[in-house]
Design a protein around this motif. Structure first.
Motif, short mmCIF file in Angstrom:
data_model
loop_
_atom_site.label_atom_id
_atom_site.label_comp_id
_atom_site.label_asym_id
_atom_site.label_seq_id
_atom_site.Cartn_x
_atom_site.Cartn_y
_atom_site.Cartn_z
N LYS A 1 -15.66 -6.82 -50.28
CA LYS A 1 -17.07 -6.21 -49.74
C LYS A 1 -17.83 -6.09 -50.90
N VAL A 2 -19.26 -6.53 -50.46
CA VAL A 2 -20.20 -6.38 -51.48
C VAL A 2 -21.09 -5.80 -50.91
N ALA A 3 -22.07 -5.01 -51.63
CA ALA A 3 -23.36 -4.19 -51.10
C ALA A 3 -24.34 -4.12 -52.00
N LEU A 4 -25.70 -4.43 -51.65
CA LEU A 4 -26.73 -4.36 -52.30
C LEU A 4 -27.68 -2.86 -52.00
N VAL A 5 -27.73 -2.08 -52.96
CA VAL A 5 -28.48 -0.69 -52.68
C VAL A 5 -29.75 -0.84 -53.27
N ILE A 6 -30.73 -0.70 -52.57
CA ILE A 6 -32.15 -0.86 -53.27
C ILE A 6 -33.05 0.65 -53.15
N GLY A 7 -33.31 1.34 -53.96
CA GLY A 7 -34.16 2.46 -53.90
C GLY A 7 -35.55 2.51 -54.68
N PHE B 1 -16.38 -1.00 -52.03
CA PHE B 1 -17.36 -2.17 -52.09
C PHE B 1 -17.78 -2.27 -53.44
N ASP B 2 -18.13 -3.39 -53.86
CA ASP B 2 -18.74 -3.84 -55.32
C ASP B 2 -20.12 -3.58 -54.90
N VAL B 3 -20.61 -2.83 -55.60
CA VAL B 3 -22.13 -2.23 -55.31
C VAL B 3 -23.05 -2.58 -56.44
N VAL B 4 -24.08 -3.43 -55.90
CA VAL B 4 -25.28 -3.62 -56.94
C VAL B 4 -26.43 -2.78 -56.48
N SER B 5 -26.74 -2.00 -57.60
CA SER B 5 -27.88 -1.12 -57.22
C SER B 5 -29.10 -1.53 -57.91
N ALA B 6 -30.30 -1.18 -57.26
CA ALA B 6 -31.62 -1.44 -58.18
C ALA B 6 -32.58 -0.52 -57.76
N PHE B 7 -33.68 -0.07 -58.66
CA PHE B 7 -34.43 0.79 -58.30
C PHE B 7 -35.80 0.37 -58.91
N ASP B 8 -36.85 0.87 -58.00
CA ASP B 8 -38.19 0.64 -58.31
C ASP B 8 -38.39 -0.79 -58.48
N LEU B 9 -38.23 -1.69 -57.72
CA LEU B 9 -38.33 -3.16 -57.77
C LEU B 9 -39.76 -3.49 -57.47
N ASN B 10 -40.46 -4.38 -58.21
CA ASN B 10 -41.68 -4.90 -57.55
C ASN B 10 -41.30 -6.42 -56.82
N ARG B 11 -42.23 -7.07 -56.35
CA ARG B 11 -42.08 -7.85 -55.49
C ARG B 11 -41.19 -9.13 -56.01
N THR B 12 -41.58 -9.61 -57.29
CA THR B 12 -40.68 -10.59 -57.91
C THR B 12 -39.34 -10.15 -58.08
N MET C 1 -37.84 -7.81 -56.42
CA MET C 1 -36.98 -7.87 -55.14
C MET C 1 -36.45 -9.28 -54.72
N ARG C 2 -37.45 -10.25 -54.80
CA ARG C 2 -36.97 -11.46 -54.53
C ARG C 2 -35.84 -12.14 -55.50
N ASP C 3 -35.85 -11.82 -56.53
CA ASP C 3 -34.64 -12.33 -57.53
C ASP C 3 -33.44 -11.66 -57.14
N LYS C 4 -33.45 -10.17 -57.08
CA LYS C 4 -32.32 -9.33 -56.64
C LYS C 4 -31.61 -9.90 -55.29
N LEU C 5 -32.68 -10.12 -54.40
CA LEU C 5 -32.00 -10.80 -52.93
C LEU C 5 -31.55 -11.85 -53.25
N ARG C 6 -31.89 -12.98 -53.87
CA ARG C 6 -31.43 -14.28 -54.41
C ARG C 6 -30.29 -14.11 -55.03
N ASP C 7 -29.92 -13.29 -56.19
CA ASP C 7 -28.77 -13.26 -56.73
C ASP C 7 -27.53 -12.58 -55.82
N PHE C 8 -28.22 -11.65 -55.09
CA PHE C 8 -27.18 -10.95 -53.91
C PHE C 8 -26.42 -11.84 -53.24
#
Length: 98
Positions: free
Chosen positions: A25-31, A60-71, A73-80
């Motif tokens: 299980k993996v999760a991407l959590v963005i705030g 879950f293996d959780v990848v957390s990210a905070f206060d992302l700009n558009r670029t 966000m795109r990179d984090k989603l691609r990596d995830f």
């Protein structure tokens, strides 16, 4: 998200997700609380941290990210996506302006 709603979400996740104990299980959590053109939001960071903790407790293996700009966000989603492609269960949680 107010505290009772956040608590409800965390409790629901804790009840449902143990059935997937065997799964990878993996999760991407963005705030996202901070924005350039609108007022800062109070809750997204707190909500994302609570959900990250709850998912981590469920294995879950959780990848957390905070206060992302558009670029970012795109990179984090691609990596995830690379992690998600190899997982049995992949979950994305986003808190902030849609």
């Amino acid at each position: 998200m107010d505290i009772p709603m956040r608590l409800s979400l965390v409790l629901i996740l804790m009840m449902i997700l143990p059935g997937f104990a065997w799964a990878n299980k993996v999760a991407l959590v963005i705030g996202n609380s901070a924005y350039q053109s609108v007022a800062e939001l109070d809750n997204p960071d707190n909500d994302a941290r609570d959900v990250s903790r709850a998912l981590g407790l469920q294995g879950f293996d959780v990848v957390s990210a905070f206060d992302l700009n558009r670029t970012d966000m795109r990179d984090k989603l691609r990596d995830f996506r690379e992690l998600a492609d190899q997982a049995d269960v992949a979950l994305v949680y986003y808190a902030g302006h849609g």
